[in-house]
Design a protein around this motif. Structure first.
Motif, PDB file in Angstrom:
ATOM      1  N   TYR A   6     -38.672 -13.535  56.115  1.00  0.00           N
ATOM      2  CA  TYR A   6     -37.593 -12.890  55.384  1.00  0.00           C
ATOM      3  C   TYR A   6     -38.064 -12.242  54.080  1.00  0.00           C
ATOM      4  O   TYR A   6     -38.736 -12.862  53.267  1.00  0.00           O
ATOM      5  N   PRO A   8     -36.397 -10.826  50.887  1.00  0.00           N
ATOM      6  CA  PRO A   8     -35.072 -10.748  50.269  1.00  0.00           C
ATOM      7  C   PRO A   8     -34.907  -9.451  49.469  1.00  0.00           C
ATOM      8  O   PRO A   8     -35.430  -9.329  48.375  1.00  0.00           O
ATOM      9  N   HIS A  14     -29.877  -6.047  55.875  1.00  0.00           N
ATOM     10  CA  HIS A  14     -29.918  -7.484  55.611  1.00  0.00           C
ATOM     11  C   HIS A  14     -28.553  -8.116  55.861  1.00  0.00           C
ATOM     12  O   HIS A  14     -28.454  -9.233  56.352  1.00  0.00           O
ATOM     13  N   THR A 111     -33.604 -10.919  58.238  1.00  0.00           N
ATOM     14  CA  THR A 111     -32.685 -11.966  58.674  1.00  0.00           C
ATOM     15  C   THR A 111     -33.239 -13.326  58.298  1.00  0.00           C
ATOM     16  O   THR A 111     -34.391 -13.632  58.598  1.00  0.00           O
ATOM     17  N   ARG A 112     -32.438 -14.129  57.629  1.00  0.00           N
ATOM     18  CA  ARG A 112     -32.864 -15.478  57.309  1.00  0.00           C
ATOM     19  C   ARG A 112     -33.049 -16.265  58.592  1.00  0.00           C
ATOM     20  O   ARG A 112     -32.280 -16.102  59.540  1.00  0.00           O
ATOM     21  N   SER A 114     -32.355 -19.244  59.118  1.00  0.00           N
ATOM     22  CA  SER A 114     -31.175 -20.061  59.408  1.00  0.00           C
ATOM     23  C   SER A 114     -30.123 -19.270  60.183  1.00  0.00           C
ATOM     24  O   SER A 114     -29.475 -19.795  61.074  1.00  0.00           O
ATOM     25  N   GLU A 115     -29.977 -17.960  59.848  1.00  0.00           N
ATOM     26  CA  GLU A 115     -28.996 -17.141  60.584  1.00  0.00           C
ATOM     27  C   GLU A 115     -29.437 -16.945  62.032  1.00  0.00           C
ATOM     28  O   GLU A 115     -28.630 -17.022  62.967  1.00  0.00           O
TER      29      GLU A 115
ATOM     30  N   THR B 110     -38.150 -21.734  54.883  1.00  0.00           N
ATOM     31  CA  THR B 110     -37.960 -21.272  53.507  1.00  0.00           C
ATOM     32  C   THR B 110     -37.332 -22.356  52.636  1.00  0.00           C
ATOM     33  O   THR B 110     -36.719 -23.307  53.128  1.00  0.00           O
ATOM     34  N   GLU B 113     -33.405 -23.184  52.671  1.00  0.00           N
ATOM     35  CA  GLU B 113     -33.035 -23.731  53.978  1.00  0.00           C
ATOM     36  C   GLU B 113     -33.494 -25.171  54.113  1.00  0.00           C
ATOM     37  O   GLU B 113     -32.807 -26.015  54.681  1.00  0.00           O
ATOM     38  N   ASP B 147     -35.608 -18.012  48.637  1.00  0.00           N
ATOM     39  CA  ASP B 147     -35.842 -17.396  49.945  1.00  0.00           C
ATOM     40  C   ASP B 147     -37.320 -17.264  50.286  1.00  0.00           C
ATOM     41  O   ASP B 147     -37.687 -16.623  51.255  1.00  0.00           O
TER      42      ASP B 147
END
Ligand code: ATP
Ligand code: MG
Lengths: 213, 246
Positions: A6, A8, A14, A111-112, A114-115, B110, B113, B147
């Protein structure tokens, strides 16, 4: 590191839901292979670069790294195709694959994890019907991403330690002597990680089953 | 009813008696035939408890008993009256654990998270989760790294991240097993300061004796037994004397 993680930035790309991005990637893949013309591949590559560099404002290095990591593979692919068919087909095949790799890099960089994991969990939701736990699948993916760099680092460390004591620094022999100690370390680490998961309540999530419980 | 955990959670809080601290009753532990701990009878209520001892003396096994990662083969361990053998989930919610190697306890790619992981396990709703993660990252100077990939952090930052991942779950007590062993002086000091500033009860296993400055009670473990139980000054002196006799 070859994993595009990712970046940011905070662009419209995003903010797009992860599911939509993955769907676009899937459509692109189907398109590239269902309509294998150089025009489609070229347009797709240009589109990917515009979205990745222009709209998502990713650093060029992020995408360049992905292409660079695949250089040998792409080269071999080109040579094999050039020899068995012709140069144009070789170039076209490489172009399609490169486009797909870059598009995937754009998705992962915007994209994170987690997503992404959440999407996978949703796709795996039917597992619940047979008593499976989709969130476990998600955790598995996240952990794979987390531990690949750790693995590489440990392998480097073993190689350095062996080289410092006069061992082979690279080549097949170095690979052979690295694998055994690396495996031992990995087993130890797997044990440590499972303890850490326990300590942080991995078992706390109650098993959810449909219907009467 | 498996959809909600509330029934179990209330049951736990009903029986927990926070004043009782951590109790070990005639605790012994063996791996196979090998006796690693024996004859341990203790009640730990002090806010700062240290554990020292030679390599292989049983410190890590002792530490793991305190949150049920290891269940004793003999005797009983109670945390606020909860038995680690039968109420291990409730015990783990009350006792956080920080390991020596931060790499083995960071499980998400990350920073933010990873901190959120324990909260997800507890079923904390996303909004509250995000707020609590942000607050903890801020406190440990990791807010700017939320992040970032965890593998790009320095060793000290990784250990702070591991601590943040435990603290965000707000356990009443935290056990540390050699939290500074892999860190350089500066990072070890930073982690020591963080530990000193915690409001929780803290049990620290360590080979770095200066970490125990200001502690209330230090246990010296040798050959699986607690051979000294005193304030840091006398306990550390006894430990040094013991090591010199080897
Ligand atoms: N899972 C296990 N199975 C078998 N033996 C074990 C296991 N874990 C620890 N031991 C043994 O139990 C003894 C005590 O180990 P423990 O890890 O508790 O010592 P320690 O005091 O923490 O040592 P160190 O200072 O090296 O960390 C050691 O002899 C060790 O080899
Ligand atoms: Mg130990």
């Amino acid at each position: 590191m070859t994993l595009a993680l990712y970046v940011p930035v905070g662009s419209p790309v995003h903010r797009l839901p992860a599911g939509v991005k993955l769907l676009c990637l899937a459509v692109l893949a189907v398109l590239l292979f269902a309509r294998p013309t150089p025009t489609v591949a070229g347009a797709a590559l240009v589109g990917t670069l515009v979205v990745g560099l222009g709209v998502a404002r990713l650093p060029v290095a992020v995408l360049a790294r992905q292409a660079w990591a695949l250089r040998w593979f792409l080269l071999v692919l080109f040579v094999v195709h050039a020899l068995t068919t012709d140069v144009a087909t070789g170039a076209h095949t490489v172009l399609r694959l490169l486009t797909l790799v870059l598009a995937a890099a754009v998705v992962t960089a915007t994209t994170r994890v987690s997503e992404m994991v959440r999407v996978v969990e949703r796709l795996c939701a039917p597992l619940r019907l047979v008593g499976g736990r989709p969130e476990r699948v998600g955790l598995l993916i996240a952990m794979a991403l987390r531990f690949i760099p750790v693995l590489i680092e440990r392998a480097d460390r073993i190689r350095a330690a062996q080289a410092a004591r006069g061992g082979p620094p690279r080549g097949v022999r170095a690979l052979r002597t690295t694998v055994a100690p690396l495996l031992v370390q990995l087993l130890q680490m797997a044990h440590d990680v499972s303890e850490a998961l326990d300590a942080r309540g991995a078992d706390d999530t109650p098993v959810r089953r449909p219907g009467r419980a | 009813m498996r959809f909600r955990r509330s029934s179990a959670a209330t049951a736990d809080t009903d029986v927990a008696e926070p004043g009782r601290g951590i109790e070990l009753r005639r605790v012994g532990h063996r791996y196979g035939d090998r006796v690693v701990l024996e004859g341990i009878d203790l009640q730990l209520t002090e806010p700062r408890v240290g554990v020292v001892g030679a390599n292989g003396s049983g410190k890590s096994t002792f530490a793991r008993l305190l949150n049920g990662l290891v269940v004793p083969t003999e005797g009983q361990v109670l945390v606020d009256g909860l038995d680690t053998r039968t109420q291990v989930r409730a015990v783990r919610r009350r006792v956080g654990f920080v390991f020596q190697d931060p790499d083995a306890q960071i499980v998400h790619p990350t920073v933010a998270e990873d901190v959120a992981y324990g909260l997800e396990n507890q079923g904390v709703p996303p909004d509250e989760r995000a707020a609590r993660v942000a607050e903890v990252l801020e406190r440990y100077g990791l807010a700017g790294h939320a992040d970032h990939p965890a593998h790009l952090l320095s060793g000290g930052q990784k250990q702070l991240l591991a601590i943040a991942g435990v603290l965000v779950m707000q356990p009443a007590r935290i056990v540390f097993d050699e939290p500074t062993t892999l860190l350089d002086l500066v990072n070890a000091r930073r982690v020591a300061e963080v530990i000193a500033g915690l409001e929780q009860q803290v049990v620290v296993v360590t080979h770095q004796l200066d970490l125990l400055d200001g502690f209330d009670r230090v246990l010296v473990v040798d050959g699986g037994r607690v051979v000294e139980d005193a304030p840091p000054g006398p306990a550390v002196a006894a430990y040094r004397a013991l090591m010199e006799r080897r």
